[in-house]
Motif scaffolding. Sequence first.
Motif, PDB file in Angstrom:
ATOM      1  N   UNK A  13       0.839  -1.210   0.000  1.00  0.00           N
ATOM      2  CA  UNK A  13       0.000   0.000   0.000  1.00  0.00           C
ATOM      3  C   UNK A  13       0.868   1.252   0.000  1.00  0.00           C
ATOM      4  N   UNK A  14       1.864   1.264   0.868  1.00  0.00           N
ATOM      5  CA  UNK A  14       2.744   2.429   0.966  1.00  0.00           C
ATOM      6  C   UNK A  14       3.507   2.662  -0.336  1.00  0.00           C
ATOM      7  N   UNK A  15       3.972   1.591  -0.964  1.00  0.00           N
ATOM      8  CA  UNK A  15       4.689   1.707  -2.237  1.00  0.00           C
ATOM      9  C   UNK A  15       3.756   2.194  -3.345  1.00  0.00           C
ATOM     10  N   UNK A  16       2.537   1.677  -3.375  1.00  0.00           N
ATOM     11  CA  UNK A  16       1.570   2.110  -4.387  1.00  0.00           C
ATOM     12  C   UNK A  16       1.242   3.595  -4.229  1.00  0.00           C
ATOM     13  N   UNK A  17       1.143   4.058  -3.000  1.00  0.00           N
ATOM     14  CA  UNK A  17       0.883   5.483  -2.763  1.00  0.00           C
ATOM     15  C   UNK A  17       2.049   6.321  -3.265  1.00  0.00           C
ATOM     16  N   UNK A  18       3.270   5.881  -2.999  1.00  0.00           N
ATOM     17  CA  UNK A  18       4.447   6.624  -3.509  1.00  0.00           C
ATOM     18  C   UNK A  18       4.415   6.708  -5.037  1.00  0.00           C
ATOM     19  N   UNK A  19       4.093   5.601  -5.686  1.00  0.00           N
ATOM     20  CA  UNK A  19       4.046   5.586  -7.148  1.00  0.00           C
ATOM     21  C   UNK A  19       2.922   6.485  -7.666  1.00  0.00           C
ATOM     22  N   UNK A  20       1.745   6.397  -7.049  1.00  0.00           N
ATOM     23  CA  UNK A  20       0.618   7.227  -7.476  1.00  0.00           C
ATOM     24  C   UNK A  20       0.895   8.702  -7.215  1.00  0.00           C
ATOM     25  N   UNK A  25       1.877  14.283  -8.834  1.00  0.00           N
ATOM     26  CA  UNK A  25       2.778  15.436  -8.775  1.00  0.00           C
ATOM     27  C   UNK A  25       3.147  15.948 -10.169  1.00  0.00           C
ATOM     28  N   UNK A  26       3.148  15.062 -11.149  1.00  0.00           N
ATOM     29  CA  UNK A  26       3.484  15.461 -12.526  1.00  0.00           C
ATOM     30  C   UNK A  26       2.314  16.107 -13.252  1.00  0.00           C
ATOM     31  N   UNK A  27       1.133  16.039 -12.665  1.00  0.00           N
ATOM     32  CA  UNK A  27      -0.063  16.597 -13.294  1.00  0.00           C
ATOM     33  C   UNK A  27      -0.671  17.638 -12.356  1.00  0.00           C
ATOM     34  N   UNK A  28      -0.253  18.904 -12.483  1.00  0.00           N
ATOM     35  CA  UNK A  28      -0.658  19.949 -11.525  1.00  0.00           C
ATOM     36  C   UNK A  28      -2.162  20.081 -11.317  1.00  0.00           C
ATOM     37  N   UNK A  29      -2.965  19.840 -12.342  1.00  0.00           N
ATOM     38  CA  UNK A  29      -4.412  20.017 -12.168  1.00  0.00           C
ATOM     39  C   UNK A  29      -5.008  18.956 -11.249  1.00  0.00           C
ATOM     40  N   UNK A  30      -4.303  17.866 -11.007  1.00  0.00           N
ATOM     41  CA  UNK A  30      -4.795  16.824 -10.113  1.00  0.00           C
ATOM     42  C   UNK A  30      -4.478  17.091  -8.646  1.00  0.00           C
ATOM     43  N   UNK A  31      -3.460  17.904  -8.402  1.00  0.00           N
ATOM     44  CA  UNK A  31      -2.980  18.098  -7.034  1.00  0.00           C
ATOM     45  C   UNK A  31      -4.070  18.482  -6.051  1.00  0.00           C
ATOM     46  N   UNK A  32      -4.978  19.343  -6.450  1.00  0.00           N
ATOM     47  CA  UNK A  32      -5.991  19.813  -5.506  1.00  0.00           C
ATOM     48  C   UNK A  32      -7.240  18.927  -5.489  1.00  0.00           C
TER      49      UNK A  32
END
Length: 86
Positions: A13-20, A25-32
């Motif tokens: 779970x922790x690794x999947x969260x890091x990957x996601x 982070x690469x898609x600014x419109x998703x951040x919020x």
Amino acid sequence: CGILCFLPSGEDCDEAIRMAQDLVDREPRLLSHVTLLPLHGSLPYHLQALAFKSPKRSERRIIFCTNIAETSVSQSWIIVIQRCQY
């Protein structure tokens, strides 16, 4: 709305969260709009409780949890369930 993603272990779970998070982070419109949360037995209660709070209207919540949580997670805002095995 939300997505439940079941994984074999808390470490997975922790690794999947890091990957996601790297993708978000690469898609600014998703951040919020995207919230990534773990849910497994080794987390303190206050962190587990975050997964059960209703998301904000514009929020997309993805919960990465272990298979043991499969029988105890039932929320009306969850629209997709994904079981990941490897």
